[in-house]
Structures are given as structure tokens and as C-alpha cells.
Design an enzyme around this catalytic site. Structure first.
Site, PDB file in Angstrom:
ATOM      1  N   ARG A 197      38.167  55.139  40.920  1.00 55.36           N
ATOM      2  CA  ARG A 197      38.067  56.033  42.230  1.00 55.36           C
ATOM      3  C   ARG A 197      38.051  55.384  43.626  1.00 55.36           C
ATOM      4  O   ARG A 197      37.801  55.820  44.550  1.00 55.36           O
ATOM      5  CB  ARG A 197      36.534  56.333  42.060  1.00 55.36           C
ATOM      6  CG  ARG A 197      36.520  57.416  40.719  1.00 55.36           C
ATOM      7  CD  ARG A 197      35.002  57.795  40.266  1.00 55.36           C
ATOM      8  NE  ARG A 197      34.969  58.894  39.074  1.00 55.36           N
ATOM      9  CZ  ARG A 197      34.980  58.308  37.964  1.00 55.36           C
ATOM     10  NH1 ARG A 197      34.945  57.193  37.759  1.00 55.36           N
ATOM     11  NH2 ARG A 197      35.057  59.085  36.955  1.00 55.36           N
ATOM     12  N   GLN A 257      31.005  49.747  31.515  1.00 55.23           N
ATOM     13  CA  GLN A 257      31.693  50.867  31.254  1.00 55.23           C
ATOM     14  C   GLN A 257      33.174  50.453  31.170  1.00 55.23           C
ATOM     15  O   GLN A 257      33.954  51.557  30.858  1.00 55.23           O
ATOM     16  CB  GLN A 257      31.653  51.899  32.332  1.00 55.23           C
ATOM     17  CG  GLN A 257      30.100  52.364  32.811  1.00 55.23           C
ATOM     18  CD  GLN A 257      29.865  52.931  34.182  1.00 55.23           C
ATOM     19  OE1 GLN A 257      30.092  53.937  34.422  1.00 55.23           O
ATOM     20  NE2 GLN A 257      29.697  51.869  35.171  1.00 55.23           N
ATOM     21  N   ASP A 264      38.262  46.696  28.980  1.00 63.90           N
ATOM     22  CA  ASP A 264      39.084  45.524  28.896  1.00 63.90           C
ATOM     23  C   ASP A 264      38.719  44.563  28.005  1.00 63.90           C
ATOM     24  O   ASP A 264      39.489  43.839  27.797  1.00 63.90           O
ATOM     25  CB  ASP A 264      39.652  45.046  30.185  1.00 63.90           C
ATOM     26  CG  ASP A 264      38.200  44.772  30.988  1.00 63.90           C
ATOM     27  OD1 ASP A 264      37.189  44.376  30.353  1.00 63.90           O
ATOM     28  OD2 ASP A 264      38.135  44.968  32.391  1.00 63.90           O
ATOM     29  N   HIS A 306      31.935  52.463  26.671  1.00 65.47           N
ATOM     30  CA  HIS A 306      33.273  53.435  26.450  1.00 65.47           C
ATOM     31  C   HIS A 306      34.167  52.942  25.602  1.00 65.47           C
ATOM     32  O   HIS A 306      35.129  53.184  25.574  1.00 65.47           O
ATOM     33  CB  HIS A 306      33.810  53.684  27.958  1.00 65.47           C
ATOM     34  CG  HIS A 306      32.948  54.315  28.808  1.00 65.47           C
ATOM     35  ND1 HIS A 306      33.165  54.635  29.946  1.00 65.47           N
ATOM     36  CD2 HIS A 306      31.804  55.266  28.575  1.00 65.47           C
ATOM     37  CE1 HIS A 306      32.056  55.160  30.502  1.00 65.47           C
ATOM     38  NE2 HIS A 306      31.166  55.555  29.770  1.00 65.47           N
ATOM     39  N   THR A 314      30.706  49.635  40.241  1.00 67.02           N
ATOM     40  CA  THR A 314      30.710  50.836  39.673  1.00 67.02           C
ATOM     41  C   THR A 314      30.302  51.853  40.598  1.00 67.02           C
ATOM     42  O   THR A 314      29.327  51.613  41.565  1.00 67.02           O
ATOM     43  CB  THR A 314      29.699  51.041  38.271  1.00 67.02           C
ATOM     44  OG1 THR A 314      29.642  52.276  37.929  1.00 67.02           O
ATOM     45  CG2 THR A 314      28.381  50.514  38.779  1.00 67.02           C
ATOM     46  N   SER A 315      31.098  52.961  40.436  1.00 62.36           N
ATOM     47  CA  SER A 315      30.683  54.053  41.450  1.00 62.36           C
ATOM     48  C   SER A 315      29.426  54.881  40.902  1.00 62.36           C
ATOM     49  O   SER A 315      29.007  55.695  41.747  1.00 62.36           O
ATOM     50  CB  SER A 315      31.927  55.107  41.659  1.00 62.36           C
ATOM     51  OG  SER A 315      32.124  55.720  40.182  1.00 62.36           O
ATOM     52  N   ILE A 369      33.243  41.800  44.971  1.00 60.01           N
ATOM     53  CA  ILE A 369      32.504  41.072  44.063  1.00 60.01           C
ATOM     54  C   ILE A 369      32.821  39.631  43.874  1.00 60.01           C
ATOM     55  O   ILE A 369      31.935  38.900  43.648  1.00 60.01           O
ATOM     56  CB  ILE A 369      32.641  41.865  42.709  1.00 60.01           C
ATOM     57  CG1 ILE A 369      32.209  43.260  42.845  1.00 60.01           C
ATOM     58  CG2 ILE A 369      32.093  41.054  41.353  1.00 60.01           C
ATOM     59  CD1 ILE A 369      32.382  44.114  41.414  1.00 60.01           C
TER      60      ILE A 369
HETATM   61  P1  CNA Z   1      35.154  53.700  39.409  1.00 61.21           P
HETATM   62  O1  CNA Z   1      34.702  54.985  39.395  1.00 61.21           O
HETATM   63  O2  CNA Z   1      36.553  53.466  39.636  1.00 61.21           O
HETATM   64  O3  CNA Z   1      34.422  52.717  40.729  1.00 61.21           O
HETATM   65  C1  CNA Z   1      34.700  51.612  40.923  1.00 61.21           C
HETATM   66  C2  CNA Z   1      33.747  50.978  42.017  1.00 61.21           C
HETATM   67  O4  CNA Z   1      33.982  49.554  42.203  1.00 61.21           O
HETATM   68  C3  CNA Z   1      34.000  51.843  43.308  1.00 61.21           C
HETATM   69  O5  CNA Z   1      32.832  52.111  43.769  1.00 61.21           O
HETATM   70  C4  CNA Z   1      34.755  50.620  44.239  1.00 61.21           C
HETATM   71  O6  CNA Z   1      34.252  50.829  45.545  1.00 61.21           O
HETATM   72  C5  CNA Z   1      34.000  49.381  43.226  1.00 61.21           C
HETATM   73  N1  CNA Z   1      34.932  48.313  43.746  1.00 61.21           N
HETATM   74  C6  CNA Z   1      36.048  48.138  43.108  1.00 61.21           C
HETATM   75  N2  CNA Z   1      36.474  46.877  43.309  1.00 61.21           N
HETATM   76  C7  CNA Z   1      35.665  46.074  43.763  1.00 61.21           C
HETATM   77  C8  CNA Z   1      35.506  44.786  44.264  1.00 61.21           C
HETATM   78  N3  CNA Z   1      36.468  43.874  44.231  1.00 61.21           N
HETATM   79  N4  CNA Z   1      34.287  44.343  44.863  1.00 61.21           N
HETATM   80  C9  CNA Z   1      33.323  45.302  44.726  1.00 61.21           C
HETATM   81  N5  CNA Z   1      33.381  46.397  44.652  1.00 61.21           N
HETATM   82  C10 CNA Z   1      34.451  47.036  44.207  1.00 61.21           C
HETATM   83  O7  CNA Z   1      34.848  52.952  37.981  1.00 61.21           O
HETATM   84  P2  CNA Z   1      33.213  52.968  37.325  1.00 61.21           P
HETATM   85  O8  CNA Z   1      33.476  51.738  36.456  1.00 61.21           O
HETATM   86  O9  CNA Z   1      32.148  53.421  38.097  1.00 61.21           O
HETATM   87  O10 CNA Z   1      33.643  54.268  36.434  1.00 61.21           O
HETATM   88  C11 CNA Z   1      33.746  54.174  34.990  1.00 61.21           C
HETATM   89  C12 CNA Z   1      34.931  54.528  34.224  1.00 61.21           C
HETATM   90  C13 CNA Z   1      36.086  53.551  34.927  1.00 61.21           C
HETATM   91  C14 CNA Z   1      34.846  54.155  32.782  1.00 61.21           C
HETATM   92  O11 CNA Z   1      35.018  55.112  32.065  1.00 61.21           O
HETATM   93  C15 CNA Z   1      35.948  52.918  32.675  1.00 61.21           C
HETATM   94  O12 CNA Z   1      36.469  53.059  31.306  1.00 61.21           O
HETATM   95  C16 CNA Z   1      36.821  53.010  33.521  1.00 61.21           C
HETATM   96  N6  CNA Z   1      37.773  52.017  33.936  1.00 61.21           N
HETATM   97  C17 CNA Z   1      37.581  50.932  33.421  1.00 61.21           C
HETATM   98  C18 CNA Z   1      38.519  49.943  33.821  1.00 61.21           C
HETATM   99  C19 CNA Z   1      38.516  48.522  33.151  1.00 61.21           C
HETATM  100  O13 CNA Z   1      38.065  48.437  31.856  1.00 61.21           O
HETATM  101  N7  CNA Z   1      38.541  47.234  33.694  1.00 61.21           N
HETATM  102  C20 CNA Z   1      39.514  50.047  34.645  1.00 61.21           C
HETATM  103  C21 CNA Z   1      39.712  51.280  35.488  1.00 61.21           C
HETATM  104  C22 CNA Z   1      38.586  52.147  34.884  1.00 61.21           C
END
Ligand code: CNA
Length: 245
Positions: free
Chosen positions: A35, A103, A106, A121, A192-193, A232
């Protein structure tokens, strides 16, 4: 005192820490989140929303499209843990971190060495035949010559063990994670958002100390003891080099 030092102090004075994380934890490992501005959700894929492509409806009705997207965008087999994963592994090793609730799909927390990890998840590393339940490696899914991979024993469809939209979370994992979270003396919420339900419900119910590390505002900021609006990686690099672990 700067905010990272404050977090360091909070970690020092806590012995039952729970870390609740999301996609932002793994962006430093080269995996884009969903997001953020450049995240996967801000682009369409062949005219489709990623929410649809990662839904049960798509898996059931349009398997070819599902696996095309999945192979194209979810191949995170070779990602490596970053400094945040490594710090959390040390925190568990010294007995301060009770568990990680993630969540992410990976598998990087386990790869870094954490043992108590609730993957709400699921993860991309497990893939199960929907008929005979044979288990398959991610290589079988991502390198299969057929777009729709099928079981080599019975020919049935295989599904990655990731929780798709419209699918319920495993209630035992959810309930155990929630118990640990509610008992913690410090909850760290990072990357996480907090927009995905029901996972974020448990965070909103927590009554103890909360520290948030996230680039964007989250739904829990209003009740957090500490909010660090930073990358982070930078925060955990400083913690890693501190005396907490
Ligand atoms: P999201 O909704 O994409 O939110 C990510 C949040 O992290 C946002 O608010 C960003 O501002 C914040 N963010 C991103 N990068 C940084 C950083 N370097 N430093 C600080 N803040 C940062 O993802 P959520 O995890 O909240 O949503 C849950 C979903 C995303 C789950 O269903 C996951 O499976 C899914 N997901 C997982 C992966 C993975 O496994 N690595 C990758 C992408 C999405």
C-alpha cells in the site's frame, strides 16, 4: 532523548515483548509492500486489481490468471533477512522476545532464526495438493512448465498455503497469537498499514505499552506510547548496534 533511544530503553525494561509486523519489515530485503506509493496495490495487472488477483474467487475461477500473477509478482524465494529480522532473532535468543506475529508470507523471520513466529497469512514455501494433500516446494510452483501446476501424484490442483482474500485465517494460529499479544508487556508494531482485518483487530485491543515504527500514520498511533515515523531499517540498525542484544 531521541526516539530510537527511547525504544531501546523500552526494550531494555521489558521481558515479554511481542513484535507485530507487516510488509514494511521486508522492503529492505527487496520485497515491495502493497500500500505504499510504489506498492503493488497502486498498479493494475493486465487491467485487474491485485486484491482480485490474490482472492479465492480468482484462484477458483481464473487459475491461469492467478498463477500468472503469482509467478510474476510473488516469487520471493531468494530474498534474504535484513537487519530487522536479524535483530529480532537475537532478541528471541536472549529471552526478551516472546513471539513475532507477522502478516508477511516471505518466511524471512524463520530464515533469520526466529522460532516463535505466527504467520497469520501463511507463506509461499508451502504448497499443498487440494486432493491428496501432497506437499510441494515453491520451485515446483514457480518453475513448472505448466502455468497451472498440478499434483504429480493425482493430477489435482495445488494451492500455495497463503491466505487469500475471502479466506478465513487459521483460528488456532489467530487465537494463540492473540493470547501472546495481549499478555505482552511491550508490543512493537512495525511496517504495517494495519488495514487488513482481522489481523489488526488484536493490535487495537492491546492495553499495554505500544511502540510503532512506520513511515506512514497507522490506526494505533493514537494509543501508542512511542511513534517513530522512520525507515525501519535505520531504526533497527541503530538498535542492533546498541547494547540491548
Ligand atoms: P501494507 O498495507 O503494504 O503496509 C505496509 C506499511 O509499511 C505502510 O504503512 C508503509 O508506510 C510501511 N513501510 C513500508 N516500508 C517501510 C520501511 N522501510 N520503513 C517503515 N515503514 C515502511 O502491508 P501490510 O503488511 O500492512 O498488509 C498486510 C498484507 C501485505 C498481508 O496480506 C501480506 O501478506 C502482504 N504483503 C506481504 C509481503 C511480504 O511477505 N514481504 C509483501 C507485500 C505484501
Amino acid at each position: 532523548m531521541n526516539k530510537i533511544k527511547q525504544l531501546e530503553q523500552m526494550i531494555k525494561s521489558s521481558n515479554n515483548i511481542v513484535f507485530f509486523g507487516g510488509a514494511g519489515v521486508s522492503t529492505a530485503s527487496g520485497i515491495p509492500d502493497f500500500r505504499s506509493k510504489d506498492g503493488l496495490y497502486n498498479t493494475k495487472y493486465e487491467g485487474n486489481d491485485p486484491e482480485y488477483l490474490l482472492s479465492r474467487t480468482c484462484f477458483i475461477k481464473e487459475k491461469e490468471l492467478f498463477f500468472k500473477f503469482y509467478r510474476d509478482k510473488m516469487d520471493i524465494r531468494y530474498a534474504e533477512p535484513n537487519i530487522t529480522h536479524k535483530y529480532l532473532a537475537k532478541l528471541e535468543e536472549i529471552g526478551k522476545l516472546k513471539c513475532i506475529i507477522t502478516q508477511n508470507i516471505d518466511g524471512l523471520h524463520r530464515k533469520a532464526g526466529n522460532k516463535n513466529v505466527y504467520e497469520l497469512h501463511g507463506n509461499i514455501h508451502k504448497n499443498i495438493c487440494l486432493s491428496c494433500h501432497k506437499s510441494f516446494t515453491p520451485d515446483y510452483i514457480f518453475e513448472n512448465k505448466d502455468i497451472i501446476p498440478r499434483c504429480d501424484c493425482c493430477g489435482a490442483f495445488i494451492k500455495p498455503e497463503v491466505v487469500l482474500y475471502e479466506e478465513p485465517l487459521d483460528h488456532i494460529i489467530l487465537s494463540c497469537a492473540n493470547d501472546d499479544l495481549q499478555e505482552s508487556d511491550l508490543l512493537i508494531v512495525a511496517g504495517t498499514s494495519l488495514k487488513v482485518y482481522p489481523a489488526c483487530h488484536m493490535v487495537l485491543r492491546h492495553k499495554g505499552k505500544i511502540a510503532v515504527v512506520n513511515l506512514e500514520p497507522t490506526a494505533i498511533d493514537y494509543k501508542a506510547t512511542l511513534v517513530i515515523r522512520n525507515n525501519i531499517e535505520d531504526v533497527f540498525k541503530e538498535l542492533y548496534n546498541s547494547t540491548t542484544v
